[in-house]
Design an enzyme around this catalytic site. Structure first.
Site, mmCIF file in Angstrom:
data_model
loop_
_atom_site.group_PDB
_atom_site.id
_atom_site.type_symbol
_atom_site.label_atom_id
_atom_site.label_comp_id
_atom_site.label_asym_id
_atom_site.label_seq_id
_atom_site.Cartn_x
_atom_site.Cartn_y
_atom_site.Cartn_z
ATOM 1 N N ARG A 77 0.935 3.070 7.768
ATOM 2 C CA ARG A 77 1.509 4.274 7.172
ATOM 3 C C ARG A 77 2.402 5.008 8.163
ATOM 4 O O ARG A 77 3.467 5.537 7.808
ATOM 5 C CB ARG A 77 0.385 5.195 6.687
ATOM 6 C CG ARG A 77 0.871 6.426 5.926
ATOM 7 C CD ARG A 77 -0.287 7.266 5.452
ATOM 8 N NE ARG A 77 0.179 8.429 4.710
ATOM 9 C CZ ARG A 77 -0.317 9.649 4.850
ATOM 10 N NH1 ARG A 77 -1.306 9.866 5.702
ATOM 11 N NH2 ARG A 77 0.168 10.657 4.150
ATOM 12 N N HIS A 81 6.263 6.039 7.464
ATOM 13 C CA HIS A 81 6.729 7.421 7.525
ATOM 14 C C HIS A 81 7.778 7.617 8.617
ATOM 15 O O HIS A 81 8.589 8.541 8.539
ATOM 16 C CB HIS A 81 5.544 8.368 7.739
ATOM 17 C CG HIS A 81 4.757 8.614 6.491
ATOM 18 N ND1 HIS A 81 4.381 9.874 6.078
ATOM 19 C CD2 HIS A 81 4.287 7.764 5.549
ATOM 20 C CE1 HIS A 81 3.703 9.788 4.943
ATOM 21 N NE2 HIS A 81 3.628 8.505 4.605
ATOM 22 N N ASP A 82 7.756 6.760 9.618
ATOM 23 C CA ASP A 82 8.802 6.811 10.639
ATOM 24 C C ASP A 82 10.117 6.293 10.069
ATOM 25 O O ASP A 82 11.147 6.961 10.134
ATOM 26 C CB ASP A 82 8.388 5.979 11.855
ATOM 27 C CG ASP A 82 9.411 6.040 12.983
ATOM 28 O OD1 ASP A 82 9.965 7.137 13.219
ATOM 29 O OD2 ASP A 82 9.655 5.010 13.626
ATOM 30 N N VAL A 85 12.208 8.277 7.250
ATOM 31 C CA VAL A 85 12.818 9.556 7.621
ATOM 32 C C VAL A 85 13.639 9.348 8.891
ATOM 33 O O VAL A 85 13.090 9.108 9.960
ATOM 34 C CB VAL A 85 11.743 10.632 7.862
ATOM 35 C CG1 VAL A 85 12.397 11.952 8.263
ATOM 36 C CG2 VAL A 85 10.877 10.820 6.622
ATOM 37 N N GLY A 87 15.225 6.868 9.902
ATOM 38 C CA GLY A 87 15.238 5.502 10.399
ATOM 39 C C GLY A 87 14.079 5.210 11.340
ATOM 40 O O GLY A 87 13.328 6.093 11.738
ATOM 41 N N SER A 91 10.662 8.842 15.674
ATOM 42 C CA SER A 91 10.724 10.307 15.578
ATOM 43 C C SER A 91 9.430 10.911 15.051
ATOM 44 O O SER A 91 9.090 12.051 15.380
ATOM 45 C CB SER A 91 11.908 10.744 14.706
ATOM 46 O OG SER A 91 11.796 10.227 13.390
ATOM 47 N N ASN A 109 3.035 14.571 6.024
ATOM 48 C CA ASN A 109 2.506 13.940 7.233
ATOM 49 C C ASN A 109 1.245 14.603 7.776
ATOM 50 O O ASN A 109 0.711 14.173 8.803
ATOM 51 C CB ASN A 109 3.572 13.943 8.336
ATOM 52 C CG ASN A 109 4.699 12.989 8.053
ATOM 53 O OD1 ASN A 109 4.549 12.042 7.275
ATOM 54 N ND2 ASN A 109 5.847 13.221 8.659
ATOM 55 N N PRO A 180 7.929 9.533 -0.467
ATOM 56 C CA PRO A 180 7.434 9.671 -1.838
ATOM 57 C C PRO A 180 6.068 10.344 -1.843
ATOM 58 O O PRO A 180 5.222 10.064 -0.988
ATOM 59 C CB PRO A 180 7.327 8.221 -2.333
ATOM 60 C CG PRO A 180 8.135 7.414 -1.365
ATOM 61 C CD PRO A 180 8.081 8.123 -0.059
ATOM 62 N N HIS A 210 -0.982 -0.080 -0.158
ATOM 63 C CA HIS A 210 -2.122 0.721 -0.588
ATOM 64 C C HIS A 210 -3.348 -0.136 -0.891
ATOM 65 O O HIS A 210 -4.337 0.383 -1.411
ATOM 66 C CB HIS A 210 -1.746 1.551 -1.816
ATOM 67 C CG HIS A 210 -0.825 2.695 -1.497
ATOM 68 N ND1 HIS A 210 -0.225 3.472 -2.464
ATOM 69 C CD2 HIS A 210 -0.406 3.202 -0.306
ATOM 70 C CE1 HIS A 210 0.531 4.394 -1.881
ATOM 71 N NE2 HIS A 210 0.442 4.246 -0.576
ATOM 72 N N THR A 211 -3.287 -1.394 -0.561
ATOM 73 C CA THR A 211 -4.475 -2.237 -0.667
ATOM 74 C C THR A 211 -5.461 -1.912 0.455
ATOM 75 O O THR A 211 -6.606 -2.354 0.420
ATOM 76 C CB THR A 211 -4.103 -3.735 -0.640
ATOM 77 O OG1 THR A 211 -5.251 -4.516 -0.927
ATOM 78 C CG2 THR A 211 -3.566 -4.142 0.726
ATOM 79 N N ASP A 271 -5.034 -7.613 0.671
ATOM 80 C CA ASP A 271 -5.001 -8.681 -0.323
ATOM 81 C C ASP A 271 -4.309 -8.198 -1.593
ATOM 82 O O ASP A 271 -3.737 -7.103 -1.623
ATOM 83 C CB ASP A 271 -6.416 -9.184 -0.620
ATOM 84 C CG ASP A 271 -7.366 -8.070 -1.072
ATOM 85 O OD1 ASP A 271 -6.875 -7.036 -1.588
ATOM 86 O OD2 ASP A 271 -8.584 -8.219 -0.912
#
Length: 352
Positions: A77, A81-82, A85, A87, A91, A109, A180, A210-211, A271
């Protein structure tokens, strides 16, 4: 060998013979299976300057994940998130102040895992001990995310390196408009993914992250309560059995303390079960269930639910694309000495 493994092997041989190999631990993707790296990135960037880089990363990461495999989701994650935003420039790793808040202090965040950030710092320290001033935090984060996926049982794949670290973090508004949120519908999701060059298939594949991972009640309680009044509601797209469990876990609205696993079947295994959960209305986020609301995206969900190999291959291609978003290379940016702050001589510099 289990029957599922045999089936996966057969699928790979006959459908993706040039694009994957099935090992005992899952799918392995090679450099020639992926597109050419972006300008300035290379498969062999640290071959001469820091040849043991990937071994050093693993030496820190593997024991940490053996102790707590849930951190794999946190690292994955963090990379997402890096990259989404400003690239893939590290950051998100920068810390701010009350008067100058960093990306970490932006609402999307606030639930980034502290231990995941700590692990990046630990890896950076170990890398600096062997290859001082040579390896960026952005590259370390990309490698840590890749290795976390593999450690959780997911696909193994190469990562092109050569990213440079940014000199400053993005604004709070930039974070809010590029990450998102869990209540997003399909249109909103593609309004964020599409302009970054991702197809619908890419977006559905990357959602498969999200698995693994967890979610706090306040990230999905819009499906349980009226957020304004706090009264219970009935979401027809949420399985009754799961709804009952979630009401018990989250007895009131806006609970930011309690949490549960994103994948109700195999929470710590990377999976295809996430897609089976989408089919069965057993996912937590509105944004996850949204993948099954339109025929085009639902067909993709069905294909991934039917074949873990197909999912793995598309996920890797999505990660390859994501890991090269707006990268800084060459003389742009810098190589930070520590990941949480720009180098002292760079403070106040306007160039990213």
């Amino acid at each position: 060998m289990k029957k599922s493994a045999v089936i996966s092997s057969i699928v790979c041989v006959f459908v993706f013979v040039s694009a994957c190999i099935i090992s005992a631990n899952g799918l392995v993707v090679h450099e020639h299976d992926l597109s050419k790296p972006a300008h300035g990135l290379s498969w062999t960037f640290y071959k001469d300057s820091c040849p043991d880089l990937e071994d050093i990363v693993k030496s820190i990461l593997e024991p940490a994940l053996d102790e707590d495999i849930t951190q794999a989701a946190g690292l994955l994650r963090l990379h997402f998130h890096d990259c989404f935003v400003q690239g893939c420039d590290g950051s998100v790793l920068l810390t701010g102040t009350a008067s100058n808040p960093s990306e970490q202090q932006a609402t999307p965040n606030l639930s980034l895992r502290a231990r995941a950030l700590q692990l990046i710092d630990e890896i950076k320290t170990a890398v600096e001990a062997s290859c001082s001033g040579l390896v960026t935090c952005a590259d370390i984060l990309a490698l840590a995310a890749r290795d976390s996926v593999a450690k959780a049982g997911g696909p193994k794949y190469p990562v092109p390196l050569g990213r440079r670290d940014s000199l400053k973090f993005a604004s709070q508004s930039a974070v809010g408009s590029n990450i998102p949120i869990p209540t997003s519908n399909l249109t909103v999701l593609m309004s964020i993914f599409g302009p970054k060059g991702f197809s619908l298939e890419d977006m559905v594949a990357l959602s498969g992250g999200h698995t693994i991972g967890i979610a706090h009640c306040n990230s999905f309680d819009n499906r349980l309560y009226n957020k304004k009044t706090g009264k219970k509601i009935v979401d027809p797209s949420l399985a009754n059995s799961l709804a009952d469990d979630l009401y018990s876990l989250c007895p009131t609205v806006n609970n930011s303390v309690d949490f549960t696993n994103l994948d109700v079947q195999t929470p710590n295994a990377f999976d295809k079960k996430y897609y089976l959960n989408v089919q069965r209305n057993q996912v937590l986020f509105t944004s996850d269930q949204a993948l099954y609301t339109e025929s085009d995206s639902a067909e993709i969900v069905d294909s991934f639910a039917s074949s873990q190999t197909v999912f793995y291959k598309k996920f890797v291609h999505g990660m390859h694309k994501m890991g090269q978003l707006d990268v800084l290379t060459g003389k742009k940016g810098e190589i930070r000495s520590i990941c949480s702050a720009p180098n002292s001589e760079s403070v106040g510099h306007s160039e990213l």
